[in-house]
Write a protein that holds these residues in place. Structure first.
Motif, PDB file in Angstrom:
ATOM      1  N   ASN A  82       0.703  -1.209  -0.095  1.00  0.00           N
ATOM      2  CA  ASN A  82      -0.051  -0.095  -0.125  1.00  0.00           C
ATOM      3  C   ASN A  82       0.867   1.247   0.036  1.00  0.00           C
ATOM      4  O   ASN A  82       0.480   2.124   0.942  1.00  0.00           O
ATOM      5  CB  ASN A  82      -0.863  -0.214   1.261  1.00  0.00           C
ATOM      6  N   HIS A  83       2.065   1.193  -0.871  1.00  0.00           N
ATOM      7  CA  HIS A  83       2.974   2.448  -0.818  1.00  0.00           C
ATOM      8  C   HIS A  83       3.576   2.437  -2.126  1.00  0.00           C
ATOM      9  O   HIS A  83       3.532   1.604  -2.971  1.00  0.00           O
ATOM     10  CB  HIS A  83       4.093   2.381   0.019  1.00  0.00           C
ATOM     11  N   THR A  84       3.901   3.652  -2.513  1.00  0.00           N
ATOM     12  CA  THR A  84       4.676   3.977  -3.850  1.00  0.00           C
ATOM     13  C   THR A  84       6.179   4.057  -3.620  1.00  0.00           C
ATOM     14  O   THR A  84       6.578   4.790  -2.652  1.00  0.00           O
ATOM     15  CB  THR A  84       4.122   5.312  -4.329  1.00  0.00           C
ATOM     16  N   GLY A  85       6.771   3.198  -4.154  1.00  0.00           N
ATOM     17  CA  GLY A  85       8.332   3.161  -3.997  1.00  0.00           C
ATOM     18  C   GLY A  85       8.582   3.309  -5.437  1.00  0.00           C
ATOM     19  O   GLY A  85       8.472   4.338  -6.300  1.00  0.00           O
ATOM     20  N   ARG A  86       9.541   2.089  -5.974  1.00  0.00           N
ATOM     21  CA  ARG A  86      10.060   2.459  -7.148  1.00  0.00           C
ATOM     22  C   ARG A  86       8.886   1.974  -8.280  1.00  0.00           C
ATOM     23  O   ARG A  86       9.079   2.408  -9.441  1.00  0.00           O
ATOM     24  CB  ARG A  86      11.153   1.221  -7.392  1.00  0.00           C
ATOM     25  N   THR A  87       7.808   1.486  -7.765  1.00  0.00           N
ATOM     26  CA  THR A  87       6.547   0.975  -8.497  1.00  0.00           C
ATOM     27  C   THR A  87       5.531   1.663  -7.592  1.00  0.00           C
ATOM     28  O   THR A  87       5.599   1.864  -6.633  1.00  0.00           O
ATOM     29  CB  THR A  87       6.353  -0.341  -8.874  1.00  0.00           C
ATOM     30  N   GLY A  88       4.256   1.740  -8.253  1.00  0.00           N
ATOM     31  CA  GLY A  88       2.977   1.884  -7.562  1.00  0.00           C
ATOM     32  C   GLY A  88       2.556   1.033  -6.528  1.00  0.00           C
ATOM     33  O   GLY A  88       2.942  -0.229  -6.790  1.00  0.00           O
ATOM     34  N   PRO A  89       1.574   1.380  -5.650  1.00  0.00           N
ATOM     35  CA  PRO A  89       0.771   0.396  -4.855  1.00  0.00           C
ATOM     36  C   PRO A  89       0.085  -0.759  -5.654  1.00  0.00           C
ATOM     37  O   PRO A  89      -0.727  -0.356  -6.329  1.00  0.00           O
ATOM     38  CB  PRO A  89      -0.191   1.198  -3.962  1.00  0.00           C
TER      39      PRO A  89
END
Length: 348
Positions: A82-89
């Motif tokens: 449930n987070h945005t890192g290198r890719t979306g959630p």
């Protein structure tokens, strides 16, 4: 809409676990796989995460499924992030695809990414957790440890004779164990994202500290683990740890907690600790070794250096190892175990 039977969901989860296990290393991310099922229980797609920067398992499966994802059941080894890192959630990807149900095994222990199940429920998606959770958690023991403890998981590997010696009195130590054992080591190395040794071992043996002889387990993106050399003594430029085969970081000092703190900042999750006995002893004494893999050769030396330089002074200092695996590798014996948690110092 009829609910897919628990037996079919269980088989799909086992398929996902097996698919995730095939990828040798996804660190610093967890191993995850996702199986999409039609309302009748038949399989649509199997998605697998293959490493940082690549699509997450749910997104991989949804891309394969296309419009068939609508109304499907997603069976995932780890709670959708449930987070945005290198890719979306992944939660949003599942919501956008209009899946009807999500079944996951392990609840995400990473507070930065947790909460996906609640987000999915609020979007009207049926969510079930805990299916084959023990098997799914076994996929990511090292990653789970790192994100919950705040430090990398440490596997200490050593090779010794039957009388517990890892080097002769003159310091020579190559090769105590067989070629089969050495190849086995590389398979394990391929699963770690850092390989660590002390400056003494590097100066004595000039090791590569890389993954080799494991062609059946290609690394994602051909990435070698980070080489970590710990100690104050400078390593001349002509030593192999300076080559371009793998990245190398030199960490001055020998305080294990400080070393692991620096590696945690680099998102290192699993450290493969090799030689020598002094550095291993420092980690052992600090209670910072989480797994032991020992290769025992059917031979005796009679004198030389012990595999571990600890601080024990009496039998009261004996620390048990919980043996998980005992195998014959060529002529050698491989022992895999974990230090008894009750006898180790509290994690720092």
């Amino acid at each position: 809409m009829a609910t897919i039977s628990p037996d079919i969901v269980g088989r799909a989860m086992r398929t996902a676990i097996d698919a995730a296990r095939v990828v040798p290393r996804t660190l610093p991310n967890p191993r995850v796989a996702c199986v999409l099922l039609r309302p009748d229980g038949s399989q649509i797609a199997v998605g697998v995460h293959r490493g940082a920067g690549t699509p997450h398992a749910e997104v991989d499966a949804l891309a394969q499924a296309g419009d068939e994802a609508k109304g499907a059941t997603a069976v995932v080894t780890l709670e959708p992030c449930n987070h945005t890192g290198r890719t979306g959630p992944c939660t949003q990807a599942l919501i956008d695809a209009v899946v009807a149900r999500v079944v996951h095994a392990q609840t995400d222990p990473d507070q930065a990414a947790a909460g996906g199940a609640d987000v999915l429920r609020k979007a009207g998606i049926d969510v079930e957790s805990g299916v084959l959770v023990d098997e799914a958690e076994a996929l990511n023991v090292e990653w789970t440890h790192a994100v919950t403890k705040g430090r990398p998981f440490v596997t200490w590997k050593y090779a010794a004779t039957l009388d517990g010696l890892s080097a002769a009195p003159d310091g020579s130590s190559r090769w105590i164990t067989s070629a089969e054992a050495r190849q086995d080591v590389h398979v394990f190395r391929a699963e770690a994202d850092a390989v660590m040794a002390g400056t003494g071992t590097v100066l004595t043996d000039d090791p590569r500290l890389t993954v080799r002889d494991a062609d059946d387990l290609p690394l994602p993106y051909e990435r070698q683990p980070l080489r970590v050399v710990v100690g104050e003594t400078p390593i001349p430029e002509y030593y192999r740890v300076h080559d371009r085969v793998a990245p190398t970081v030199f960490v001055p000092g020998r305080d294990p907690s400080a070393v692991l703190a620096q590696l945690a900042e680099r998102e290192i999750r699993h450290v493969w600790l090799e030689g020598g006995p002094r550095l291993a002893g420092a980690f052992w004494n600090a209670g910072l070794i989480d797994r032991v893999i020992g290769y025992i050769a059917p031979a005796m030396l009679g004198s030389g250096r012990a595999a571990l330089e600890g601080e024990a002074t009496t039998l009261a200092d004996l620390r048990p190892i919980d043996i998980q695996d005992l195998s014959r590798i060529g002529p050698d014996i491989r022992i895999i175990g974990t230090p008894d948690a009750a006898s180790t110092e509290e994690d720092r």
